[in-house]
Scaffold this motif. Structure first.
Motif, mmCIF file in Angstrom:
data_model
loop_
_atom_site.group_PDB
_atom_site.id
_atom_site.type_symbol
_atom_site.label_atom_id
_atom_site.label_comp_id
_atom_site.label_asym_id
_atom_site.label_seq_id
_atom_site.Cartn_x
_atom_site.Cartn_y
_atom_site.Cartn_z
ATOM 1 N N UNK A 254 0.833 -1.200 0.000
ATOM 2 C CA UNK A 254 0.000 0.000 0.000
ATOM 3 C C UNK A 254 0.871 1.256 0.000
ATOM 4 N N UNK A 255 0.236 2.414 -0.202
ATOM 5 C CA UNK A 255 0.938 3.696 -0.092
ATOM 6 C C UNK A 255 1.138 3.997 1.383
ATOM 7 N N UNK A 256 2.362 4.321 1.766
ATOM 8 C CA UNK A 256 2.673 4.706 3.140
ATOM 9 C C UNK A 256 1.880 5.971 3.506
ATOM 10 N N UNK B 70 2.615 6.394 -11.122
ATOM 11 C CA UNK B 70 1.823 5.363 -10.448
ATOM 12 C C UNK B 70 1.454 5.805 -9.033
ATOM 13 N N UNK B 71 2.416 6.418 -8.331
ATOM 14 C CA UNK B 71 2.157 6.890 -6.972
ATOM 15 C C UNK B 71 1.087 7.959 -6.964
ATOM 16 N N UNK B 72 1.184 8.944 -7.842
ATOM 17 C CA UNK B 72 0.176 10.001 -7.890
ATOM 18 C C UNK B 72 -1.200 9.428 -8.206
ATOM 19 N N UNK B 73 -1.253 8.471 -9.107
ATOM 20 C CA UNK B 73 -2.537 7.834 -9.440
ATOM 21 C C UNK B 73 -3.108 7.105 -8.235
ATOM 22 N N UNK B 74 -2.254 6.424 -7.468
ATOM 23 C CA UNK B 74 -2.702 5.689 -6.285
ATOM 24 C C UNK B 74 -3.185 6.624 -5.175
ATOM 25 N N UNK B 75 -2.681 7.852 -5.170
ATOM 26 C CA UNK B 75 -3.050 8.808 -4.125
ATOM 27 C C UNK B 75 -4.235 9.694 -4.509
ATOM 28 N N UNK B 76 -4.678 9.602 -5.735
ATOM 29 C CA UNK B 76 -5.778 10.481 -6.166
ATOM 30 C C UNK B 76 -7.136 9.888 -5.870
#
Length: 152
Positions: free
Chosen positions: A121-123, A146-152
């Motif tokens: 998961x994202x920390x 990928x991180x920005x997409x997972x956080x949006x």
């Protein structure tokens, strides 16, 4: 993915000289990072990424590398960028290195491994940094996208 050629749209509260200095430092760091195979991500975060910088704002950049010790134990690269070290502080997965330019503009480089951008998961801390404002500057493998997409 690379930063496009558009400058960061900084608010008018900044003098044109300060806005140009901020954009110049961001561009200098971005161009420098593109020439280093060990740098796998460069992410502008904070007020500059949100286009909300004030005259007293610093520049906050997350630098992800496969060779953290190179940037934590050596200073030649910072000198090459025209940055003078003022302090170092560890924040777990990231080590903050705070620098200052000749004019006094502060530049915070948060140095870490690509694991900082893990999405499964994202920390919690990573998510907080990203959702507070983030703009990809250098992302050759797409891990920051990928991180920005997972956080949006």
């Amino acid at each position: 993915m690379h930063r496009d050629d558009r400058s960061v749209n900084l608010p008018t509260a900044l003098s044109p000289e300060r806005a140009a200095e901020i954009n110049g430092v961001i561009d200098r760091i971005t161009c420098w990072a593109r020439g280093r195979a060990d740098i796998v991500g460069l992410l502008l975060v904070g007020s500059c990424a949100r286009n909300a910088a004030r005259p007293d704002s610093d520049i906050d950049v997350v630098l992800l590398t496969t060779d953290e010790s190179r940037y934590l134990l050596e200073d030649a690269w910072a000198v090459e960028l025209g940055l003078g070290l003022t302090r170092t502080q560890s924040w777990g997965a990231i080590t903050e290195r705070r620098y200052s330019t000749v004019s006094g503009l502060e530049v915070e480089l948060d140095i870490g491994s690509p694991a900082w951008a893990r999405t499964d998961p994202v920390d919690h801390g990573t998510r907080r940094v990203v959702t507070d404002g983030a703009r990809v500057l250098h992302d050759p493998a797409g891990i920051l996208a990928d991180l920005l997409a997972a956080c949006s």
